[in-house]
Design a protein around this motif. Structure first.
Motif, mmCIF file in Angstrom:
data_model
loop_
_atom_site.group_PDB
_atom_site.id
_atom_site.type_symbol
_atom_site.label_atom_id
_atom_site.label_comp_id
_atom_site.label_asym_id
_atom_site.label_seq_id
_atom_site.Cartn_x
_atom_site.Cartn_y
_atom_site.Cartn_z
ATOM 1 N N UNK A 14 7.627 -5.347 4.071
ATOM 2 C CA UNK A 14 7.607 -4.001 4.388
ATOM 3 C C UNK A 14 6.226 -3.805 5.352
ATOM 4 N N UNK A 15 6.146 -2.418 5.711
ATOM 5 C CA UNK A 15 4.910 -2.328 6.392
ATOM 6 C C UNK A 15 4.120 -0.898 5.866
ATOM 7 N N UNK A 16 4.139 -0.891 4.556
ATOM 8 C CA UNK A 16 3.510 0.254 3.971
ATOM 9 C C UNK A 16 1.742 0.148 4.080
ATOM 10 N N UNK A 17 1.177 1.367 4.087
ATOM 11 C CA UNK A 17 -0.316 1.415 4.238
ATOM 12 C C UNK A 17 -0.817 0.589 3.355
ATOM 13 N N UNK A 18 -0.316 0.158 1.880
ATOM 14 C CA UNK A 18 -0.866 -0.680 1.270
ATOM 15 C C UNK A 18 -0.904 -2.080 1.667
ATOM 16 N N UNK A 19 0.389 -2.395 2.149
ATOM 17 C CA UNK A 19 0.650 -3.659 2.596
ATOM 18 C C UNK A 19 -0.205 -4.317 3.705
ATOM 19 N N UNK A 20 -0.481 -3.027 4.767
ATOM 20 C CA UNK A 20 -1.472 -3.657 5.757
ATOM 21 C C UNK A 20 -2.881 -3.341 5.532
ATOM 22 N N UNK A 67 -2.150 -1.664 17.114
ATOM 23 C CA UNK A 67 -0.852 -1.200 16.313
ATOM 24 C C UNK A 67 -0.516 -2.547 15.760
ATOM 25 N N UNK A 68 0.165 -2.326 14.693
ATOM 26 C CA UNK A 68 0.718 -3.261 13.658
ATOM 27 C C UNK A 68 2.290 -3.136 13.516
ATOM 28 N N UNK A 69 2.920 -4.239 13.935
ATOM 29 C CA UNK A 69 4.312 -4.279 13.565
ATOM 30 C C UNK A 69 4.851 -5.304 12.723
ATOM 31 N N UNK A 70 5.644 -5.122 11.702
ATOM 32 C CA UNK A 70 5.997 -6.218 10.791
ATOM 33 C C UNK A 70 7.191 -6.998 11.335
ATOM 34 N N UNK A 71 7.022 -8.180 11.352
ATOM 35 C CA UNK A 71 8.488 -9.124 11.761
ATOM 36 C C UNK A 71 8.686 -10.234 10.644
ATOM 37 N N UNK A 72 9.727 -10.761 11.054
ATOM 38 C CA UNK A 72 9.910 -12.029 10.102
ATOM 39 C C UNK A 72 9.312 -13.261 10.449
#
Length: 453
Positions: A402-408, A424-429
């Motif tokens: 997930x890419x929630x504000x808490x996660x990031x 910018x931050x994008x989450x990938x596997x």
């Protein structure tokens, strides 16, 4: 004081036979003026050889109206033109040895996107390469008592693995030619050979340790006593360990030693046991740090690393621009050596990004996150905004989905502290990250920056 054990490894090498005995018997502990005197002699011999045999340098000197008579000391070197990576696209113009003298042919990795450069080596060049790595590994404390696992390819015409192998042999260490195998294969070699030291990129050494832990085994319980890091930074500008380096030392319960090298310079800068920057070997190479206008900068000030490798006979270079940004450390090292040291490389000159008013290097973004178990890999991409400014995107594989504000939030805090800005931050596997960064070199060497501007 001798610079290698009294046992005398390498004394019969063609490379050493070219120089007076005092060059390889304590030069690294000599006063600065003595070092400069000897290095000037070696430089003049190198320039004379290059000018007499290299088509490129004959034309370059003639075009710029330069004569060897104009070069009397090291400071005169800055009056000579620089050699760029683009000049090497026609590498045969640099070849200086008779084809019958060539005993090995290397290729650069070509990770910067440029065509791989072919580098011919003579027997003297191989001897120089072995001598250089003998001294470098010896500085880190590698000796005949060690079993050295070399996690670098000896095939595909790469220079690095061969250099570590030859240097280890000179030290009479037992060499385990692990090559660029998988983490599982390397872990099996660590266990079976009871390796006491590992040479490899930090990300691979981390993967080996990670694999062991997943198998409910403990890297810290092995015989490994030293980690020799290649190809990736281990320290920041202040010489403090990066997060991944701290994690590696904890994981393996072993100190990590930083090195810096390239195929073009055929030289390694390795840390001694004080671990405060890579020592420069003055009989092997001349190092300059230049600003954006090509002017030398004082120790401690950052600039591009420009090198003149000495004693090379197959393809000698003069003032080669590495494209790497670093600085010199001139203070006396606790080990007693008086030679300057090269600080960690901050990044590539052509990868320097202007973002939100700050200059950043992509590898600094990745380095700030590695070593944290929540970050499982990633890469940086640069694009161009319509207004012409840089757009910087971090693609991050995270343990927590997930890419929630808490996660990031932890990533943003880490980046603000390390590089002062947050891209910018994008989450990938993790699979997507690995497929991207290893796509060209199949686990041998990562590419963590992609310039799409």
């Amino acid at each position: 004081m001798m610079i290698y054990p009294a046992k005398g490894h390498g004394r019969n090498s063609p490379f050493l036979n070219n120089f007076p005995a005092h060059v390889h018997s304590g030069l690294q502990y000599a006063p600065a003026e003595k070092i400069e005197e000897i290095q000037t002699q070696l430089l003049l011999a190198h320039l004379s050889y290059s000018l007499s045999r290299s088509c490129f340098y004959k034309e370059s000197f003639k075009k710029n109206g330069i004569s060897l008579k104009d070069i009397r000391n090291l400071s005169d070197l800055q009056n000579l033109p620089l050699t760029d990576k683009r000049d090497l696209e026609n590498e045969k113009r640099f070849f200086c040895a008779d084809p019958r003298e060539i005993v090995d042919i290397c290729l650069t990795s070509g990770t910067s996107g440029a065509q791989a450069t072919m580098i011919p080596l003579t027997a003297t060049d191989l001897s120089r390469l072995a001598y250089n790595e003998e001294i470098a590994l010896g500085m880190a404390g590698i000796s005949s008592s060690d079993t050295l696992l070399v996690c670098a390819a000896l095939d595909r015409c790469f220079m690095a693995g061969m250099a570590y192998f030859l240097g280890g042999v000179r030290l009479s260490a037992a060499i385990v030619r692990g090559g660029s195998g998988s983490a599982a294969q390397q872990w099996e070699l660590v266990r079976r050979t009871r390796a006491t030291a590992i040479v490899g990129v930090p990300s691979l050494m981390y993967k080996i340790g990670e694999f062991a832990l997943e198998q409910k085994e403990n890297p810290a319980a092995t015989n490994v006593q030293k980690l020799i890091a290649i190809g990736e930074p281990t320290r920041d500008k202040s010489l403090s360990l990066l997060p991944i380096s701290q994690e590696l030392e904890t994981m393996w319960d072993a100190p990590i030693f930083s090195t810096y090298a390239s195929s073009e310079m055929a030289t390694t800068f390795c840390e001694c046991e004080a671990r405060l920057g890579g020592h420069i070997r003055p009989e092997i190479i001349v190092v300059e740090i230049l600003d954006s206008k090509g002017h030398p900068v004082p120790p401690g000030e950052e600039g591009e690393v420009v090198v003149t490798p000495l004693g090379v006979t197959g393809m000698p270079l003069i003032r080669f621009r590495t494209g790497d940004i670093s600085h010199l450390v001139a203070s006396r090292c606790p080990c007693g050596r008086t030679t300057p040291r090269l600080a960690p490389v901050y990044g590539r000159k052509n990868q320097m990004l202007k973002y939100k008013g700050t200059t950043i290097f992509p590898n600094a973004i990745i380095s700030a996150l590695e070593g944290d178990s929540r970050f499982q890999g990633g890469y940086v991409e640069a694009r161009r905004h319509p207004d012409g400014t840089d757009r910087v995107i971090l693609y991050a594989a995270l343990k927590e989905k997930g890419g929630s504000s808490d996660t990031l939030s932890w990533i943003k805090d880490r980046l603000r502290a390390a590089v002062r800005v947050v891209p910018e931050i994008k989450c990938i596997s993790r699979e997507e990250a690995d497929n991207k960064v290893y796509q060209f070199h199949k686990k041998r060497k990562r590419i963590t920056f992609f310039d799409q501007r």
